[in-house]
Design an enzyme around this catalytic site. Structure first.
Site, mmCIF file in Angstrom:
data_model
loop_
_atom_site.group_PDB
_atom_site.id
_atom_site.type_symbol
_atom_site.label_atom_id
_atom_site.label_comp_id
_atom_site.label_asym_id
_atom_site.label_seq_id
_atom_site.Cartn_x
_atom_site.Cartn_y
_atom_site.Cartn_z
ATOM 1 N N PHE A 1 0.841 -1.195 0.000
ATOM 2 C CA PHE A 1 0.000 0.000 0.000
ATOM 3 C C PHE A 1 0.877 1.246 0.000
ATOM 4 O O PHE A 1 2.057 1.205 0.363
ATOM 5 C CB PHE A 1 -0.933 0.012 1.219
ATOM 6 C CG PHE A 1 -0.226 0.024 2.545
ATOM 7 C CD1 PHE A 1 0.063 1.219 3.194
ATOM 8 C CD2 PHE A 1 0.169 -1.165 3.152
ATOM 9 C CE1 PHE A 1 0.729 1.226 4.418
ATOM 10 C CE2 PHE A 1 0.830 -1.168 4.379
ATOM 11 C CZ PHE A 1 1.106 0.032 5.011
ATOM 12 N N CYS A 2 0.294 2.359 -0.439
ATOM 13 C CA CYS A 2 0.953 3.661 -0.433
ATOM 14 C C CYS A 2 -0.129 4.730 -0.339
ATOM 15 O O CYS A 2 -1.309 4.410 -0.190
ATOM 16 C CB CYS A 2 1.841 3.843 -1.652
ATOM 17 S SG CYS A 2 0.965 3.710 -3.220
ATOM 18 N N THR A 3 0.241 5.984 -0.452
ATOM 19 C CA THR A 3 -0.714 7.068 -0.208
ATOM 20 C C THR A 3 -1.897 7.042 -1.168
ATOM 21 O O THR A 3 -3.046 6.998 -0.751
ATOM 22 C CB THR A 3 -0.009 8.431 -0.305
ATOM 23 O OG1 THR A 3 1.136 8.436 0.546
ATOM 24 C CG2 THR A 3 -0.959 9.559 0.108
ATOM 25 N N ILE B 1 -4.104 4.531 0.512
ATOM 26 C CA ILE B 1 -4.583 4.837 1.859
ATOM 27 C C ILE B 1 -5.704 5.874 1.820
ATOM 28 O O ILE B 1 -6.670 5.802 2.584
ATOM 29 C CB ILE B 1 -3.426 5.358 2.730
ATOM 30 C CG1 ILE B 1 -2.290 4.335 2.787
ATOM 31 C CG2 ILE B 1 -3.906 5.687 4.141
ATOM 32 C CD1 ILE B 1 -0.963 4.923 3.223
#
Length: 293
Positions: free
Chosen positions: A175-177, A204
């Protein structure tokens, strides 16, 4: 005025980035848009803010030019102007990994919708990895996720080489922003023999927008690259601040420390702050306050 914020990206071939930059500067200027957009032959990436109608005009332009709706676009709001000015930059990559084999246009991992994410990461066979930098992970992270503790995204390759094995780690979730780094990270891992690679669709930001707080496995806030610094569930503005001396996000306790001086220093950088540098930072901060008033 409330500012509408749009975080966007799409991996799509752009034949003439300089020409598109000129057009984008014109559209953003006419519509009161601020923020940063990156252009490269592989696509577009950026976060911008403006009035509701201005953002609508920009999105209409990007839809006609690049089919931006086929990529990722996420909206939120800011109570104050989140960027000082508008920048459209030309880059070699819209997210820098320096790994030509990581080509999201050819292959990426399996997208997982936010409402399905909890079930996936609760699987004991899944290795959950944060692909963001350490200053971001300090603000918030998913429960039980592995923090690679990287300073830049390009270091993610070394983390994979040292810590992950396709023969051993059969299921990897990342996952990332907003999702863009996971596009490249998953493409990289597939190119290096990993078979079951998953990533959070919309990142996210989409998870915090979609999943209720009482069902969430997210801990803390999510760092964002604008003056809001961080946001929480429902994409509301968070409680973190920023040290403009060292560019590190600050918790509420950091901002109460004796070493914190707005625009100048914080507990992390006070030890390296010379009187000359402090004077320069104070002058810059005063100029920024005047420009914003």
């Amino acid at each position: 005025m409330e500012w509408k914020v749009a975080a966007l990206y799409r991996f799509v071939a752009i034949d003439n980035p300089p020409a598109l930059r000129t057009e984008l500067r014109d559209v953003c200027g006419k519509n009161g848009i601020c923020g940063t957009i990156l252009l490269a032959p592989e696509g577009i990436n950026g976060t911008v803010a403006g009035p509701e109608e201005g953002i609508a005009a920009l999105m209409d332009f990007l839809e006609k030019k690049l089919g931006i709706g086929k990529g990722e676009v996420k909206y939120s709001h800011a109570s104050e102007k989140p960027f000082m000015r508008m920048k459209v930059r030309l880059k070699k990559e819209i997210v820098t990994l320096r790994a030509p084999e990581a080509n999201p246009a050819k292959r990426v991992g399996s997208y997982v919708e936010p409402q399905d994410w909890n079930a996936l990461i609760n699987d004991p066979d899944v290795v959950l990895i944060d692909t963001r930098n350490r200053y971001e992970t300090e603000v918030g992270i998913f429960k039980d996720a592995i923090d690679p503790a990287i300073g830049t995204f390009t270091e993610f390759k070394g983390f994979v080489e040292r810590n992950l094995d396709p023969a051993k780690h059969k299921k990897v979730a990342m996952f990332c922003t907003g999702g863009i780094r996971c596009e490249k990270a998953s493409a990289y891992m597939l190119a290096h023999g990993f078979e079951n690679v998953y990533h959070l669709k919309g990142g996210i930001l989409k998870y915090l927008e979609t999943v209720p707080a009482d069902e969430s496995l997210w801990e803390g806030e999510c760092f964002v690259f604008d003056k809001r610094v961080a946001i929480g569930h429902g994409l509301v503005e968070g409680r973190h601040g920023m040290c403009y001396g060292c560019r590190h996000p600050l918790s509420e306790s950091d901002m109460k420390a004796p070493s914190f001086e707005e625009g100048v220093s914080c507990p992390r950088c006070i030890g390296n702050l010379t009187p000359e540098k402090a004077a320069g930072l104070r002058m810059r901060h005063e100029q920024m306050l005047k420009a914003a008033s």
